[in-house]
Design an enzyme around this catalytic site. Structure first.
Site, PDB file in Angstrom:
ATOM      1  N   ILE A   1       0.683  -0.997  -0.336  1.00  0.00           N
ATOM      2  CA  ILE A   1      -0.704  -0.281  -0.388  1.00  0.00           C
ATOM      3  C   ILE A   1       0.747   0.735  -0.312  1.00  0.00           C
ATOM      4  O   ILE A   1       0.484   2.188  -0.766  1.00  0.00           O
ATOM      5  CB  ILE A   1      -0.671  -0.029   1.082  1.00  0.00           C
ATOM      6  CG1 ILE A   1      -1.858  -1.046   1.148  1.00  0.00           C
ATOM      7  CG2 ILE A   1      -1.554   1.332   1.122  1.00  0.00           C
ATOM      8  CD1 ILE A   1      -2.877  -1.395   1.935  1.00  0.00           C
ATOM      9  N   ASP A   2       1.863   1.358   0.321  1.00  0.00           N
ATOM     10  CA  ASP A   2       2.772   2.529   0.468  1.00  0.00           C
ATOM     11  C   ASP A   2       4.168   2.184   0.103  1.00  0.00           C
ATOM     12  O   ASP A   2       5.125   2.803   0.811  1.00  0.00           O
ATOM     13  CB  ASP A   2       2.707   3.036   1.998  1.00  0.00           C
ATOM     14  CG  ASP A   2       2.845   4.527   2.352  1.00  0.00           C
ATOM     15  OD1 ASP A   2       2.811   4.999   1.083  1.00  0.00           O
ATOM     16  OD2 ASP A   2       3.716   4.779   3.208  1.00  0.00           O
ATOM     17  N   ILE A   3       4.401   1.843  -1.119  1.00  0.00           N
ATOM     18  CA  ILE A   3       5.446   1.915  -1.783  1.00  0.00           C
ATOM     19  C   ILE A   3       6.336   2.705  -1.976  1.00  0.00           C
ATOM     20  O   ILE A   3       5.390   3.468  -3.212  1.00  0.00           O
ATOM     21  CB  ILE A   3       5.346   0.714  -2.624  1.00  0.00           C
ATOM     22  CG1 ILE A   3       5.583  -1.204  -2.490  1.00  0.00           C
ATOM     23  CG2 ILE A   3       7.394   0.199  -3.754  1.00  0.00           C
ATOM     24  CD1 ILE A   3       5.102  -1.556  -3.528  1.00  0.00           C
TER      25      ILE A   3
END
Length: 103
Positions: free
Chosen positions: A28-30
């Site tokens: 979700i938060d690459i």
């Protein structure tokens, strides 16, 4: 340039590993800030799995802590996540990975 390719390759391998788990782990938060590189450039890690989701067999996505939220960093989120407020998915992780590599 060779070292950059090695770093990118390691991050891609980490994402592939997470997506191949059962159930798949959606990061979700690459983003670049979540890629850790040791000072000798030999150890590369993808970190900050605090808002990751597990994709179940019926394609529903639930957070590991049960909260509903719109997590992630807007600059690296896929259009469907930003515009339609859809949760993270494997394709949205790939979008974020591409943005990270481009950065």
């Amino acid at each position: 340039m060779k070292k950059k390719i090695e770093i990118v390759s390691n991050v891609i391998q980490a994402v592939v590993y997470m997506h191949n788990q059962t159930p798949a782990i959606i990061h979700i938060d690459i983003k670049p800030e979540n890629v850790l590189v040791s000072s000798d450039l030999k150890r590369i890690r993808l970190c900050d799995l605090g808002i990751s989701k597990f994709k179940t067999m019926n394609t529903m996505v639930t957070t590991s802590d049960g909260k509903s939220m719109q997590p992630g960093t807007p600059s690296y989120q896929a259009p469907e996540v930003l515009l339609d407020h859809k949760g993270g998915s494997i394709p949205s992780d790939i979008w974020s990975l591409g943005c990270t590599i481009w950065h």
